[in-house]
Design a protein around this motif. Structure first.
Motif, PDB file in Angstrom:
ATOM      1  N   GLY A 249      16.193   0.495  -7.201  1.00  9.72           N
ATOM      2  CA  GLY A 249      16.581  -0.923  -7.509  1.00  9.72           C
ATOM      3  C   GLY A 249      18.394  -1.408  -7.902  1.00  9.72           C
ATOM      4  N   PHE A 250      19.182  -2.022  -8.359  1.00  4.23           N
ATOM      5  CA  PHE A 250      20.616  -2.593  -8.616  1.00  4.23           C
ATOM      6  C   PHE A 250      20.824  -1.240  -9.664  1.00  4.23           C
ATOM      7  CE2 PHE A 250      23.828  -3.886 -10.867  1.00  4.23           C
ATOM      8  CZ  PHE A 250      24.636  -4.078  -9.408  1.00  4.23           C
TER       9      PHE A 250
ATOM     10  N   TYR B 113      19.344  -9.692  -6.064  1.00  6.08           N
ATOM     11  CA  TYR B 113      20.356  -8.022  -7.205  1.00  6.08           C
ATOM     12  C   TYR B 113      20.386  -7.482  -5.894  1.00  6.08           C
ATOM     13  CZ  TYR B 113      17.796  -8.745 -11.305  1.00  6.08           C
ATOM     14  OH  TYR B 113      18.405  -8.871 -12.930  1.00  6.08           O
ATOM     15  N   CYS B 114      20.487  -7.859  -4.232  1.00  2.53           N
ATOM     16  CA  CYS B 114      20.705  -7.078  -2.894  1.00  2.53           C
ATOM     17  C   CYS B 114      21.954  -7.655  -3.142  1.00  2.53           C
ATOM     18  CB  CYS B 114      20.437  -7.639  -1.967  1.00  2.53           C
ATOM     19  SG  CYS B 114      18.522  -6.701  -1.872  1.00  2.53           S
ATOM     20  N   LYS B 115      22.086  -9.322  -3.438  1.00  2.00           N
ATOM     21  CA  LYS B 115      23.531 -10.082  -3.281  1.00  2.00           C
ATOM     22  C   LYS B 115      24.460  -9.477  -3.932  1.00  2.00           C
ATOM     23  CE  LYS B 115      21.617 -14.460  -2.045  1.00  2.00           C
ATOM     24  NZ  LYS B 115      22.385 -14.185  -0.500  1.00  2.00           N
ATOM     25  N   ARG B 116      24.100  -8.858  -5.530  1.00  2.00           N
ATOM     26  CA  ARG B 116      25.019  -8.728  -6.495  1.00  2.00           C
ATOM     27  C   ARG B 116      24.977  -7.312  -6.598  1.00  2.00           C
ATOM     28  NH1 ARG B 116      21.761  -8.562 -12.331  1.00  2.00           N
ATOM     29  NH2 ARG B 116      23.786  -7.303 -13.015  1.00  2.00           N
ATOM     30  N   ALA B 117      24.345  -6.408  -5.693  1.00  2.00           N
ATOM     31  CA  ALA B 117      24.335  -5.249  -5.296  1.00  2.00           C
ATOM     32  C   ALA B 117      25.820  -4.812  -3.751  1.00  2.00           C
ATOM     33  CB  ALA B 117      23.530  -4.475  -4.332  1.00  2.00           C
TER      34      ALA B 117
ATOM     35  N   GLU C 178      29.066  -3.717  -4.911  1.00  2.00           N
ATOM     36  CA  GLU C 178      29.768  -2.975  -5.223  1.00  2.00           C
ATOM     37  C   GLU C 178      29.221  -1.567  -4.706  1.00  2.00           C
ATOM     38  OE1 GLU C 178      28.860  -2.445  -9.672  1.00  2.00           O
ATOM     39  OE2 GLU C 178      29.488  -3.777  -9.223  1.00  2.00           O
TER      40      GLU C 178
ATOM     41  N   CYS D  85      17.510 -11.705  -1.309  1.00  2.00           N
ATOM     42  CA  CYS D  85      16.587 -10.886  -2.967  1.00  2.00           C
ATOM     43  C   CYS D  85      18.123 -10.832  -3.609  1.00  2.00           C
ATOM     44  CB  CYS D  85      17.124  -9.503  -2.297  1.00  2.00           C
ATOM     45  SG  CYS D  85      17.139  -8.127  -3.630  1.00  2.00           S
TER      46      CYS D  85
END
Length: 251
Positions: free
Chosen positions: A234-235, A110-114, A117, A108
């Motif tokens: 979601g992110f 967005y998981c990598k982006r999250a 964070e 995913c």
């Protein structure tokens, strides 16, 4: 349909003062009265188009409030499975006053982006416990990665799992067994034992329980978070999660 019903009700309330009381009985209206009524509604909306957006905003607020109430109930019903299932990796401040649960998939984006964070949130707050739920939903490669990660945790322990988890989050190539073996070897893991354990009933059980829990919580995508009794679908950047944590602490 909900918007149409809302606008109809709004228009009716607006015109009720302008029409005789008996004319508000829609069933008893003549065709001419009905047509006049429709014309009045249309004229009002054309003269006051901002009312439409106001009605939509109110409807969205009510739906969001209802969804939040439903989410709180779902979290309460599944509290033990969420926060203390006995198999998920737990990190951050283990004595933290807030627990953040993350449902994630290694394929995913967005998981990598999250991930950074979430790390920033833990570093900035210092009082949050993190629970990671392996939730592979993006195909066979996702399942393969999760099986390898869960097997690593069960064979090599919590620290090895976290090291591999971070490596898989950062990994951008095709997830294959040879690629997983190379990642494991680079981390000096016992990849032979881990690969042999990937198809075990113990790994099957973790994935099955996580999928069942996600289904109960109406989670269909990744990343999805639960912060105490709040669902975050979601992110979200770290500052938004910090704001939510602050709100929870004031409740």
């Amino acid at each position: 349909m909900m918007l149409k019903s809302t606008l109809s009700a709004m228009a009716l309330a607006t015109t009720c003062l302008a029409l005789p009381v008996q004319a508000l009985d829609l069933d008893s209206m003549s065709e001419a009265e009905r047509e006049a009524f429709r014309t009045e509604i249309r004229a009002y909306l054309l003269e006051n188009p901002e009312v439409i957006m106001e009605a939509v905003a109110v409807l969205e607020q009510r739906e969001a409030a209802a969804q939040q109430q439903d989410d709180v109930a779902l979290v309460e019903q599944n509290r033990e499975a969420l926060f203390d299932d006995g198999h998920s990796w737990v990190g951050g401040n283990l004595e933290g006053d807030i627990t953040l649960v993350e449902f994630m998939d290694y394929r995913c984006g967005y998981c990598k982006r999250a991930s950074p964070e979430v790390e920033a949130l833990l570093a900035a707050d210092g009082n949050i416990k993190l629970v990671i739920k392996e939730y592979p939903i993006l195909g066979e490669a996702s399942v393969l990665a999760s099986r390898f990660a869960i097997a690593t945790q069960q064979v090599a322990g919590e620290d090895s799992y976290k090291a591999l988890h971070d490596a898989l989050i950062a990994f951008n190539g095709d997830i294959t067994e040879p690629a997983l073996r190379r990642l494991g070897n680079a981390l000096e893991l016992d990849t032979v034992a881990i690969l042999a354990h990937m198809s075990s009933p113990e790994v099957d059980q973790v994935i099955a329980e996580n999928h069942q829990l996600a289904q109960k919580l109406n989670i269909t995508g990744t990343p999805s978070f639960v912060m105490e009794d709040q669902m975050l679908r979601g992110f979200l950047p770290a500052d938004a999660m910090q704001q939510m944590a602050a709100q929870i602490r004031t409740q």
